[in-house]
Design a protein around this motif. Sequence first.
Motif, short mmCIF file in Angstrom:
data_model
loop_
_atom_site.label_atom_id
_atom_site.label_comp_id
_atom_site.label_asym_id
_atom_site.label_seq_id
_atom_site.Cartn_x
_atom_site.Cartn_y
_atom_site.Cartn_z
N GLN A 194 3.03 -6.40 7.51
CA GLN A 194 3.05 -6.87 6.13
C GLN A 194 3.52 -5.73 5.23
N ILE A 195 4.46 -6.03 4.36
CA ILE A 195 5.06 -5.01 3.51
C ILE A 195 5.04 -5.51 2.06
N GLU A 196 4.57 -4.64 1.16
CA GLU A 196 4.58 -4.97 -0.26
C GLU A 196 5.15 -3.80 -1.05
N ASN A 197 6.16 -4.09 -1.85
CA ASN A 197 6.75 -3.10 -2.77
C ASN A 197 7.25 -1.85 -2.04
N VAL A 198 7.91 -2.06 -0.94
CA VAL A 198 8.54 -0.96 -0.21
C VAL A 198 10.05 -1.06 -0.42
N ALA A 199 10.59 -0.15 -1.22
CA ALA A 199 12.02 -0.13 -1.54
C ALA A 199 12.47 -1.50 -2.05
N LEU B 218 -6.20 -2.93 13.35
CA LEU B 218 -5.60 -3.12 12.03
C LEU B 218 -5.39 -1.77 11.37
N LEU B 219 -4.15 -1.50 10.99
CA LEU B 219 -3.82 -0.25 10.30
C LEU B 219 -3.27 -0.60 8.92
N SER B 220 -3.58 0.24 7.94
CA SER B 220 -3.02 0.03 6.61
C SER B 220 -2.76 1.37 5.95
N ARG B 221 -1.78 1.36 5.05
CA ARG B 221 -1.45 2.59 4.32
C ARG B 221 -0.92 2.21 2.95
N GLU B 222 -1.35 2.96 1.95
CA GLU B 222 -0.87 2.79 0.59
C GLU B 222 -0.23 4.08 0.12
N ILE B 223 0.91 3.97 -0.54
CA ILE B 223 1.59 5.13 -1.13
C ILE B 223 1.79 4.83 -2.61
N THR B 224 1.21 5.66 -3.48
CA THR B 224 1.33 5.42 -4.91
C THR B 224 2.65 5.96 -5.43
N SER C 214 8.81 1.79 7.27
CA SER C 214 7.47 1.23 7.11
C SER C 214 6.63 1.45 8.36
N ILE C 215 7.23 1.22 9.51
CA ILE C 215 6.51 1.42 10.76
C ILE C 215 6.18 2.90 10.95
N ASN C 216 7.10 3.78 10.61
CA ASN C 216 6.81 5.21 10.67
C ASN C 216 5.63 5.55 9.77
N ALA C 217 5.61 4.95 8.58
CA ALA C 217 4.52 5.24 7.63
C ALA C 217 3.18 4.75 8.17
N ILE C 218 3.16 3.56 8.77
CA ILE C 218 1.90 2.99 9.24
C ILE C 218 1.35 3.76 10.44
N LEU C 219 2.21 4.53 11.10
CA LEU C 219 1.76 5.36 12.22
C LEU C 219 1.34 6.75 11.76
N GLY C 220 1.34 6.99 10.44
CA GLY C 220 0.86 8.25 9.91
C GLY C 220 1.91 9.32 9.76
N ASN C 221 3.18 8.95 9.96
CA ASN C 221 4.24 9.95 9.85
C ASN C 221 4.53 10.25 8.37
N GLY D 194 9.36 0.47 -10.32
CA GLY D 194 8.54 -0.34 -11.24
C GLY D 194 7.18 -0.70 -10.70
N ALA D 195 6.95 -0.52 -9.39
CA ALA D 195 5.65 -0.84 -8.78
C ALA D 195 4.74 0.39 -8.83
N SER D 196 3.44 0.13 -8.89
CA SER D 196 2.48 1.24 -8.93
C SER D 196 2.22 1.82 -7.54
N LYS D 197 2.39 1.00 -6.51
CA LYS D 197 2.15 1.48 -5.16
C LYS D 197 2.83 0.59 -4.14
N ALA D 198 3.06 1.15 -2.97
CA ALA D 198 3.56 0.39 -1.82
C ALA D 198 2.41 0.22 -0.83
N VAL D 199 2.34 -0.96 -0.23
CA VAL D 199 1.27 -1.26 0.73
C VAL D 199 1.90 -1.73 2.04
N ILE D 200 1.44 -1.15 3.14
CA ILE D 200 1.94 -1.53 4.47
C ILE D 200 0.72 -1.79 5.35
#
Length: 554
Positions: free
Chosen positions: A6-11, A91-97, A41-48, A58-64
């Motif tokens: 699931q991807i929200e506000n990523v690029a 279940l893994l999740s990551r937010e980037i502001t 996104s997959i790289n990000a969710i793996l902690g890279n 325009g978004a305050s954060k990206a959620v994966i």
Amino acid sequence: MLSCLQIENVAVIQKAEVHFQPGLNVLTGETGAGKSILIDSINAILGNRTSKDLVRTGASKAVIRASFAQIPDVVLDKLEAAGYERSAELLLSREITAEGKSSCRINGMPTTAAVLRELCGGLININGQHDSVGLLNPAHHLSILDDYAQNAKLYQEYYVLYRSLVKVKKELDAMITDEAEKQRRIDLLSYQVQEIEEAGLTAGEEQTLESRRKVLANASTIRDRVAKAHALLSGDDDTPGAVDLLGEASNAMDTAAQLDESLSGVSGTLMDLYYSAKDAAAELIDRLDAYDTNDAELDEIEQRLDLLYRLKRKYGDTVEDIIAFGQKAREELEQIQFSEQRHDQLQAEKLRLYGLAREKAEALTQTRLKAFDELNARITDTLQFLNMPGVRMTLHHARGPLASHGQDSVEFYISTNAGEAPKPLARIASGGELSRITLAIKNALADRDAVPTVIYDEIDSGVSGKAAGRIGEVLRQSAQGHQILCITHTAQIAALADCHLLIQKNVTNDRTYTEIHPLDTEGRVEALARLISGDHVTELSRANAREMLGTGRQ
């Protein structure tokens, strides 16, 4: 296995939910549609490592978010050791502001990107476009052999010996010095040790001396003040002192308290003051003799403080620093004086460690040579299937001095045409050949690890026609033991997918939006036809697509 992303506000992706299937999952779409964003996104969710640039404008954060099933035991063991419960789903999740701050969770529990990377890195193996280029670097070839040989335990045993050997060699090198310089160092250290030891220093003595000097320097004044205080307390023949007055006051209040019990507290206080004043007067008369002027003692203290001052200028800011300096100097002096004995000990230890390290290095070499023979056979078979029938790979190997990786210098040599001598891979392989060689190597290595999901980012670069179809066959075969995600521009590969996802980019109100759609049979026909003929899809290209999918009309 990656079940859902699931991807929200990523690029350019405002919101997307992608479900993956076991087997071969293919992602197609126009260049720039956002396929690389999925990889990011997959790289990000793996902690890279990632950055705030990933956040949609325009978004305050990206959620994966990502969910995984059929988790390998090695990952579950790591999670359990870190305090997470074993479960059938992860279940893994990551937010980037937008400010660049990042937060991660594992099964809802907060964690750091570093921990996420350490615990969950074994879920997915991403093979990007740069991996083929990396194959041109001979330094990468040794790690390929080690990955196939699975010799990590043996390598760790060697590395421990090697680091110990390096440490001993450094100490030996430090002992080899010019004899004249060595004697000068001995003379200097001997003088410093002697000077400090003869001073007979004691921790804290400077503060004691300073306090005593202050008393002696002001002894007359202190004695006068003490005598006056005693006179005021004790009085004289003509004038009663404070002790006598407090005694009279205490007696008066004692009588009054016998008549009014409410005065007993004040009476007790006065009695305490009387006895305290009396004791103070007695102590003052005893202390008067201590303040006789003693010039000889004061001179001794001044001389001692002067010695400490001179030593501090040389060896440290405090007496404790001087003592520590002297101890260190003595240790160095003893080390130099006994250097011949120590040198012999180190030399013997060096020979011992060198022999053991050589044995381990040779054992490593044998695992690597054996790994190449097996790997080469598998790679050759795969490359022949991938329409490279004349390919021949050899290993350019040499033993050298021991290093952190062992004693081996290796480089893959290849001949892509019959009758030609193998030459360095970097000088021979074309782009399309390099893609197929990379796939052959990755396919061979995939069977050696427990990573359930493997991602190939445009592994078909520079390949078309029959060779592209063969790449698809290899990917489909590999997908029988792993979940494969493949980003491709080739119809022959896309046609073999178990699950086909289309990535589309649209522009609405001057904003770019990327969407990801799973395709049914007709959707796949249209997607394949577009891959075949570009923007001008024809009935012929649709027919070709149906034939490739095995759904052509009779």
